[in-house]
Each structure stands twice: as C-alpha cells, then as structure tokens.
Design a protein around this motif. Structure first.
Motif, PDB file in Angstrom:
ATOM      1  N   SER A 101      41.185  43.629  35.110  1.00 27.55           N
ATOM      2  CA  SER A 101      42.052  44.622  35.740  1.00 27.55           C
ATOM      3  C   SER A 101      42.083  44.511  37.257  1.00 27.55           C
ATOM      4  N   SER A 102      40.933  44.551  37.889  1.00 22.63           N
ATOM      5  CA  SER A 102      40.884  44.498  39.353  1.00 22.63           C
ATOM      6  C   SER A 102      41.420  43.181  39.917  1.00 22.63           C
TER       7      SER A 102
ATOM      8  N   LYS B 203      45.255  43.151  39.525  1.00 20.40           N
ATOM      9  CA  LYS B 203      45.927  44.062  40.455  1.00 20.40           C
ATOM     10  C   LYS B 203      45.921  43.490  41.866  1.00 20.40           C
ATOM     11  N   ARG B 204      44.847  42.817  42.234  1.00 16.97           N
ATOM     12  CA  ARG B 204      44.766  42.186  43.557  1.00 16.97           C
ATOM     13  C   ARG B 204      45.793  41.058  43.668  1.00 16.97           C
TER      14      ARG B 204
ATOM     15  N   GLU C 111      48.514  40.797  41.990  1.00 20.15           N
ATOM     16  CA  GLU C 111      49.836  41.419  42.012  1.00 20.15           C
ATOM     17  C   GLU C 111      50.158  41.918  43.427  1.00 20.15           C
ATOM     18  N   SER C 112      49.186  42.543  44.082  1.00 20.16           N
ATOM     19  CA  SER C 112      49.422  43.047  45.439  1.00 20.16           C
ATOM     20  C   SER C 112      49.669  41.915  46.434  1.00 20.16           C
TER      21      SER C 112
ATOM     22  N   LEU D 208      52.811  42.594  36.828  1.00 19.13           N
ATOM     23  CA  LEU D 208      52.257  43.227  35.637  1.00 19.13           C
ATOM     24  C   LEU D 208      53.276  44.241  35.120  1.00 19.13           C
TER      25      LEU D 208
END
Length: 75
Positions: free
Chosen positions: A31-32, A35-36, A38-39, A45
C-alpha cells in the motif's frame, strides 16, 4: 514491479493482489510504496471492476519508461 508488467504486456492493468503474489508480499505491505509511486506519477491506482475491494495498477508513461516502448532515446 515493472518486471511484472513487462512480462505480461504493459497495457493491461494488474491487481495489487497479483503483484503481491509475484513478489511474495501481502497486499497490505504494498500500500505505502504504491501510493508513493502514484504520487510520483509512475502509476495510477483505480478500483478494479472485477472485485469490490480490489485495486488495479496501471503504469503511466513515466513509470513504463523504455520497458514498454513509451519513451525513446536517440535516433
């Protein structure tokens, strides 16, 4: 993660669960980092249409780089 996309074709989205299985990791462990990424603009996602809680991962052109033929260098 990029290897998983390249081996099976970059166009098709992958589920987080499938990436986790390939890396021998639980989905929650991804998850982390996802998300990183993606940012940073390397992937997107989205909710997977096949499952209620499943997430689909798609590489962006920045994430695919030369692996998927989206970025070319030189003549």
């Amino acid at each position: 993660m990029v290897t998983s996309f390249v081996e099976r074709g970059c166009a098709a989205p992958r589920r987080v669960k499938d990436i986790g299985s390939a890396l021998l990791l639980e989905s929650a462990s991804l998850s982390s980092p996802l998300k990183r990424l993606e940012s940073l603009g390397y992937l997107t996602l989205t909710k997977d249409t096949a499952g209620e809680r499943a997430l689909a991962i798609e590489l962006t052109s920045a994430g695919a780089g030369d692996h998927c033929g989206s970025a070319r260098h030189g003549p």
